[in-house]
Motif scaffolding. Structure first.
Motif, short mmCIF file in Angstrom:
data_model
loop_
_atom_site.label_atom_id
_atom_site.label_comp_id
_atom_site.label_asym_id
_atom_site.label_seq_id
_atom_site.Cartn_x
_atom_site.Cartn_y
_atom_site.Cartn_z
N UNK A 11 61.31 -114.06 68.75
CA UNK A 11 60.05 -114.82 68.80
C UNK A 11 59.01 -114.09 69.64
N UNK A 12 59.44 -113.44 70.69
CA UNK A 12 58.50 -112.67 71.52
C UNK A 12 57.92 -111.51 70.72
N UNK A 13 58.77 -110.79 70.00
CA UNK A 13 58.28 -109.67 69.17
C UNK A 13 57.28 -110.16 68.12
N UNK A 14 57.61 -111.26 67.47
CA UNK A 14 56.72 -111.80 66.43
C UNK A 14 55.40 -112.25 67.04
N UNK A 15 55.49 -112.94 68.16
CA UNK A 15 54.29 -113.44 68.83
C UNK A 15 53.40 -112.29 69.31
N UNK A 16 54.00 -111.27 69.89
CA UNK A 16 53.23 -110.10 70.34
C UNK A 16 52.58 -109.43 69.14
N UNK A 17 53.32 -109.28 68.05
CA UNK A 17 52.75 -108.65 66.85
C UNK A 17 51.57 -109.43 66.30
N UNK A 18 51.70 -110.74 66.22
CA UNK A 18 50.60 -111.57 65.71
C UNK A 18 49.41 -111.56 66.66
N UNK A 19 49.68 -111.60 67.95
CA UNK A 19 48.59 -111.54 68.94
C UNK A 19 47.86 -110.21 68.86
N UNK B 289 67.12 -115.21 69.46
CA UNK B 289 65.93 -115.94 69.01
C UNK B 289 64.75 -115.77 69.96
N UNK B 290 64.91 -115.97 71.28
CA UNK B 290 63.74 -115.79 72.16
C UNK B 290 63.15 -114.38 72.08
N UNK B 291 63.99 -113.37 72.01
CA UNK B 291 63.50 -111.99 71.92
C UNK B 291 62.74 -111.79 70.61
N UNK C 240 55.89 -121.59 73.47
CA UNK C 240 56.65 -122.12 72.34
C UNK C 240 58.07 -122.50 72.75
N UNK C 241 58.72 -121.63 73.53
CA UNK C 241 60.07 -121.93 74.02
C UNK C 241 60.01 -123.13 74.96
N UNK C 242 58.96 -123.23 75.76
CA UNK C 242 58.77 -124.37 76.65
C UNK C 242 58.66 -125.67 75.84
N UNK C 243 57.88 -125.65 74.78
CA UNK C 243 57.73 -126.82 73.91
C UNK C 243 59.09 -127.19 73.31
N UNK C 244 59.83 -126.18 72.85
CA UNK C 244 61.15 -126.43 72.28
C UNK C 244 62.07 -127.10 73.29
#
Length: 100
Positions: free
Chosen positions: A44-52, A40-42, A86-90
């Motif tokens: 989420x990182x890919x998705x976040x990088x893609x959106x950014x 999940x963290x990996x 996001x992971x920090x918030x979680x």
């Protein structure tokens, strides 16, 4: 905890703050899916990088290869920071629910 929050706030572009809850909710969805927790963290990182990257590339004036490379650098670093926030918030939410 406050120090980490302030550091993330200082380094993340304000227009990308919206990614933090978006990535959080995508993570909640992945948690409920058949996706292994360790991935999940990996993901989420890919998705976040893609959106950014998508945001940075579509809102930047690009005329040289230097501009392209700068956009990629900014998109990747902002994506990683947003995923980390996001992971920090979680984790903050999880820990606040625990009884001591």
């Amino acid at each position: 905890d406050v120090i980490m929050y302030e550091m993330l706030k200082e380094f993340i572009k304000p227009e990308l703050y919206v990614l933090i809850p978006v990535i959080y909710f995508i993570g909640v969805g992945l948690k409920k899916s058949s996706s292994a927790d360790k991935h999940i963290p990996r993901n989420l990182t890919y998705i976040s990088v893609g959106l950014s990257l998508l945001f940075i590339l579509t809102t930047s004036d690009i005329s040289t290869w230097q501009d392209v490379l700068m956009c990629v650098f900014v998109g990747v670093t902002q994506g990683v920071l947003c995923a980390a926030a996001s992971v920090y918030v979680n984790q903050f939410i999880k820990q606040s629910r625990k009884d001591e």
